[in-house]
Write an enzyme that holds these catalytic residues in place. Structure first.
Site, short mmCIF file in Angstrom:
data_model
loop_
_atom_site.label_atom_id
_atom_site.label_comp_id
_atom_site.label_asym_id
_atom_site.label_seq_id
_atom_site.Cartn_x
_atom_site.Cartn_y
_atom_site.Cartn_z
N THR A 13 96.15 -21.85 30.55
CA THR A 13 97.23 -21.74 29.55
C THR A 13 97.13 -22.91 28.57
O THR A 13 96.67 -24.00 28.91
CB THR A 13 98.62 -21.72 30.22
OG1 THR A 13 98.87 -22.98 30.86
CG2 THR A 13 98.74 -20.59 31.23
N SER A 15 95.14 -23.33 25.93
CA SER A 15 93.74 -23.79 25.86
C SER A 15 93.12 -23.64 24.47
O SER A 15 91.91 -23.63 24.34
CB SER A 15 92.90 -23.07 26.91
OG SER A 15 93.15 -21.70 26.91
N SER A 17 93.57 -25.91 22.25
CA SER A 17 93.20 -27.29 21.87
C SER A 17 93.40 -28.21 23.06
O SER A 17 93.82 -27.78 24.14
CB SER A 17 94.06 -27.76 20.68
OG SER A 17 95.40 -27.90 21.10
N ILE A 19 93.36 -30.85 26.21
CA ILE A 19 92.82 -30.86 27.57
C ILE A 19 92.51 -29.43 28.02
O ILE A 19 91.47 -29.16 28.63
CB ILE A 19 93.83 -31.54 28.53
CG1 ILE A 19 93.95 -33.04 28.20
CG2 ILE A 19 93.44 -31.33 29.98
CD1 ILE A 19 95.05 -33.78 28.97
N GLY A 20 93.40 -28.50 27.70
CA GLY A 20 93.21 -27.10 28.11
C GLY A 20 91.93 -26.52 27.54
O GLY A 20 91.21 -25.78 28.22
N TYR A 154 110.34 -35.60 29.85
CA TYR A 154 108.95 -35.22 30.11
C TYR A 154 108.57 -35.59 31.55
O TYR A 154 108.02 -34.76 32.29
CB TYR A 154 108.04 -35.92 29.10
CG TYR A 154 106.55 -35.72 29.34
CD1 TYR A 154 105.95 -34.49 29.10
CD2 TYR A 154 105.74 -36.77 29.82
CE1 TYR A 154 104.59 -34.31 29.31
CE2 TYR A 154 104.38 -36.59 30.03
CZ TYR A 154 103.81 -35.36 29.78
OH TYR A 154 102.46 -35.17 30.00
P1 NAD Z 1 97.95 -30.64 23.20
O1 NAD Z 1 99.25 -30.64 22.45
O2 NAD Z 1 96.77 -31.30 22.59
O3 NAD Z 1 97.57 -29.16 23.61
C1 NAD Z 1 98.53 -28.36 24.25
C2 NAD Z 1 98.14 -26.91 24.06
O4 NAD Z 1 99.15 -26.09 24.66
C3 NAD Z 1 98.06 -26.52 22.59
O5 NAD Z 1 96.94 -25.70 22.42
C4 NAD Z 1 99.35 -25.76 22.37
O6 NAD Z 1 99.25 -24.82 21.34
C5 NAD Z 1 99.53 -25.10 23.73
N1 NAD Z 1 100.91 -24.70 23.99
C6 NAD Z 1 102.03 -25.45 23.85
N2 NAD Z 1 103.10 -24.72 24.14
C7 NAD Z 1 102.65 -23.50 24.50
C8 NAD Z 1 103.29 -22.30 24.90
N3 NAD Z 1 104.61 -22.24 24.97
N4 NAD Z 1 102.54 -21.22 25.18
C9 NAD Z 1 101.18 -21.27 25.08
N5 NAD Z 1 100.52 -22.38 24.70
C10 NAD Z 1 101.25 -23.47 24.40
O7 NAD Z 1 98.32 -31.27 24.63
P2 NAD Z 1 97.39 -32.03 25.70
O8 NAD Z 1 97.53 -33.48 25.46
O9 NAD Z 1 96.06 -31.41 25.76
O10 NAD Z 1 98.21 -31.70 27.04
C11 NAD Z 1 97.86 -30.65 27.92
C12 NAD Z 1 98.55 -30.89 29.24
O11 NAD Z 1 98.14 -32.14 29.79
C13 NAD Z 1 100.08 -30.93 29.14
O12 NAD Z 1 100.65 -30.27 30.24
C14 NAD Z 1 100.38 -32.42 29.20
O13 NAD Z 1 101.66 -32.69 29.71
C15 NAD Z 1 99.28 -32.91 30.13
N6 NAD Z 1 98.98 -34.34 29.99
C16 NAD Z 1 98.49 -34.84 28.80
C17 NAD Z 1 98.23 -36.20 28.70
C18 NAD Z 1 97.68 -36.80 27.43
O14 NAD Z 1 97.73 -38.03 27.29
N7 NAD Z 1 97.12 -36.03 26.51
C19 NAD Z 1 98.48 -37.05 29.77
C20 NAD Z 1 98.99 -36.51 30.95
C21 NAD Z 1 99.22 -35.15 31.05
#
Ligand code: NAD
Length: 264
Positions: A13, A15, A17, A19-20, A154
């Site tokens: 989910t 994905s 952009s 980490i996904g 968060y």
């Molecule tokens: P990001 O904002 O770069 O990417 C998130 C992705 O999720 C985007 O593609 C966005 O469009 C999608 N998205 C958001 N809401 C959505 C929805 N309702 N339905 C479908 N898609 C949806 O975020 P990221 O930094 O890659 O974070 C990904 C995960 O990793 C999150 O759960 C975040 O909490 C966790 N995380 C991130 C970090 C960090 O520092 N980047 C650290 C710890 C945990």
């Protein structure tokens, strides 16, 4: 070790952009049939094109759906009735002082970060148990252990994911299904890059300086003293999704550069 997930279907989910996207790419490289997800069809299509280009022979398709709503999760489950590997990655974050967080934000964070994983696990886990193989991974955060004062809402969602993940693992006893969570630390995803760019602009710094200062000031116990790359997080997720990770179940796996100072 050569991770081969040929014949397995993996849904990641959020994905399009971050980490996904790196997880989807990593899983595609193992031979799995990968399903990317985001809210807009345009971004889903762009993600499919990017992965196909980066991974020769990748088997990728996509479903556009908002996983923060019951309708979105139902639409996803109807379009894709069975998955072997479910990565609950979609999530939102935003620094905001506790006294400024309205009820709607608490609810929205819970719907996006927590209910999405609950609904999709409910849709897919019984099939995994029936077929006696499956992987569910919740992308939590070190913020689920070290609750950040600047975004308690968060942190609450990331702790909730740990509870759900561990609870679901209890339902897998004696099967070859595993449920784990992965806890990234600060990671340079697209979402975080925007946040760091804003910080840099506010403080008249370069993006590199702002990133380095953020780690020093806000995550000072980090042993790596830097942001992780999205690929570094994806590596852990691909491993725990693999057949080789068969005895890792009910675990909270840290990929946070040692910020959390406790041993266990
Ligand atoms: P990001 O904002 O770069 O990417 C998130 C992705 O999720 C985007 O593609 C966005 O469009 C999608 N998205 C958001 N809401 C959505 C929805 N309702 N339905 C479908 N898609 C949806 O975020 P990221 O930094 O890659 O974070 C990904 C995960 O990793 C999150 O759960 C975040 O909490 C966790 N995380 C991130 C970090 C960090 O520092 N980047 C650290 C710890 C945990």
């Amino acid at each position: 070790m050569k991770i081969d997930l040929t014949g397995k279907t993996a849904l990641v989910t959020g994905s399009t952009s971050g980490i996904g996207h790196a997880i989807a790419k990593g899983l595609a490289a193992t031979g799995a049939q990968v399903v990317v997800n985001g809210r807009s069809q345009g971004k889903v299509d762009a993600a499919i094109t990017a992965i196909t280009k980066a991974v020769p022979g990748a088997k990728v398709k996509g479903v556009a759906a908002d996983v923060s709503t019951a309708e979105g999760c139902n639409a996803l489950a109807s379009a894709l009735p069975e998955v072997d590997i479910l990565i609950n990655n979609a999530g939102i974050f935003e620094p905001k002082g506790f006294f400024d967080i309205p009820d709607e934000d608490w609810t929205r964070f819970f719907e996006v970060n927590v209910m999405s994983g609950i609904r999709l696990s409910r849709a897919y886990m019984q099939g995994m148990l029936k077929r006696n193989w499956g992987r569910i991974v919740f992308i939590s955060s070190e913020s689920g252990l070290n609750i950040p004062g600047e975004m308690i809402h968060y942190g609450m969602t990331k702790t909730a994911q740990l509870a759900i993940s561990r609870g679901l693992a209890e339902l897998t006893k004696g099967t070859a299904v595993t449920v784990n969570s992965v806890l990234p630390g600060p990671t340079m995803s697209e979402g975080v890059e925007t946040f760091v760019k804003d910080l840099a602009k506010q403080n008249g710094q370069s993006v590199e300086e702002a990133a380095s200062n953020f780690v020093k000031q806000h995550r000072s116990t980090s042993l790596i003293q830097r942001f992780a790359t999205v690929e570094e997080i994806a590596n852990m997720v691909v491993y725990v999704s693999s057949k080789e990770a068969s005895v890792t179940n009910g675990a909270a796996l840290r990929a946070e550069g040692g910020i959390v100072q406790t041993i266990a």
